[in-house]
Write an enzyme that holds these catalytic residues in place. Sequence first.
Site, PDB file in Angstrom:
ATOM      1  N   CYS A 123     -11.154  -4.015  -6.517  1.00 25.31           N
ATOM      2  CA  CYS A 123      -9.693  -3.894  -6.647  1.00 25.31           C
ATOM      3  C   CYS A 123      -8.999  -4.887  -5.707  1.00 25.31           C
ATOM      4  CB  CYS A 123      -9.273  -2.452  -6.345  1.00 25.31           C
ATOM      5  SG  CYS A 123      -7.521  -2.138  -6.609  1.00 25.31           S
ATOM      6  N   CYS A 124      -9.487  -4.972  -4.458  1.00 23.61           N
ATOM      7  CA  CYS A 124      -8.894  -5.919  -3.503  1.00 23.61           C
ATOM      8  C   CYS A 124      -9.088  -7.368  -3.979  1.00 23.61           C
ATOM      9  CB  CYS A 124      -9.510  -5.751  -2.117  1.00 23.61           C
ATOM     10  SG  CYS A 124      -8.938  -4.308  -1.206  1.00 23.61           S
ATOM     11  N   CYS A 205      -1.440  -1.272   0.580  1.00 19.38           N
ATOM     12  CA  CYS A 205      -1.092  -0.665  -0.707  1.00 19.38           C
ATOM     13  C   CYS A 205      -0.944   0.851  -0.540  1.00 19.38           C
ATOM     14  CB  CYS A 205      -2.187  -0.951  -1.721  1.00 19.38           C
ATOM     15  SG  CYS A 205      -2.344  -2.700  -2.135  1.00 19.38           S
ATOM     16  N   CYS A 208      -3.895   3.315  -0.547  1.00 20.74           N
ATOM     17  CA  CYS A 208      -4.916   3.048   0.471  1.00 20.74           C
ATOM     18  C   CYS A 208      -4.363   3.102   1.889  1.00 20.74           C
ATOM     19  CB  CYS A 208      -5.544   1.685   0.214  1.00 20.74           C
ATOM     20  SG  CYS A 208      -6.290   1.561  -1.412  1.00 20.74           S
ATOM     21  N   CYS A 233     -10.141  -5.872   3.619  1.00 19.91           N
ATOM     22  CA  CYS A 233      -9.954  -6.115   2.187  1.00 19.91           C
ATOM     23  C   CYS A 233     -10.578  -7.426   1.740  1.00 19.91           C
ATOM     24  CB  CYS A 233      -8.469  -6.104   1.840  1.00 19.91           C
ATOM     25  SG  CYS A 233      -7.545  -7.394   2.672  1.00 19.91           S
TER      26      CYS A 233
HETATM   27 FE1  SF4 Z   1      -6.552  -2.025  -4.469  1.00 18.35          FE
HETATM   28 FE2  SF4 Z   1      -6.237  -0.495  -2.315  1.00 18.35          FE
HETATM   29 FE3  SF4 Z   1      -7.174  -3.013  -2.082  1.00 18.35          FE
HETATM   30 FE4  SF4 Z   1      -4.615  -2.522  -2.708  1.00 18.35          FE
HETATM   31  S1  SF4 Z   1      -5.661  -2.051  -0.770  1.00 18.35           S
HETATM   32  S2  SF4 Z   1      -5.894  -4.023  -3.639  1.00 18.35           S
HETATM   33  S3  SF4 Z   1      -4.814  -0.709  -4.056  1.00 18.35           S
HETATM   34  S4  SF4 Z   1      -8.163  -1.265  -3.096  1.00 18.35           S
END
Ligand code: SF4
Length: 246
Positions: A123-124, A205, A208, A233
């Site tokens: 996701c990151c 985010c 998170c 991240c």
């Molecule tokens: Fe995804 Fe969380 Fe990373 Fe944001 S911080 S990109 S929502 S995993």
Amino acid sequence: MNPTAITLHARCNPGYGERLAHTLRQLQQAAGRHSGHIVFTTSLGAEDMVITDLIASHGLPIALATLQTGQLHAETLALLARVEAFYGVTIERWAPDAEAVLRFESQHGELPMRRSVDLRKACCALRKLEPLSRALAGRSAWVTGLRREQSGARAEVPFSSVDEQGRQKLSPLADWSQADVWNYIAAHDVPYNELHDRFFPSIGCAPCTRAVTPGEDVRAGRWWWEQETAKECGLHTRRNASKEAA
Ligand code: SF4
């Protein structure tokens, strides 16, 4: 009256003036050396607001950019607009590929980042790393608000290094304390994210990031379900090709 981040953290500790002068000098030198090809990537956190204020108030030719992950708090998005109006600047917005996000969501469902470190990193990579690579394309230097005190993983952050693409990466607040950051914000009336007054010392985010309790580490509210060693991240964990002296 409820405590604010300023009343809780702002202190003028010994050496603050020298650290501030050193930070400004690094920004001025980098702006001159990389004229037209340097960008500050801001998450709009407290550290990044200090750097934004220094860039704007000294008229430094450093572009401002932020990653619009699609998962930011409403308070962060509101601050983005407020900062642009306050300083009269434009902050570039870099967003993930919309189709790739849709594919990822339909494949992995809601809150995939909570299910495994691999999915969280995926996701990151999608929402942060890929847009960052576009934001940095064609630039020879970038500025971050990293501080050594923030976590064990950041304990050795250099003022200046060279990233894997050969760009200079500057972290001019590397030796600042949390007290220094809030001292600057208080002294210069810098706008900041109201979540900081609700015990969010580090803001990313929304899915998170959580508030911390008194005494918890400043990064404890980020990816709190993971082991400490996994909690970056990827924006700042790539191997540095080399480090330069301060
Ligand atoms: Fe995804 Fe969380 Fe990373 Fe944001 S911080 S990109 S929502 S995993």
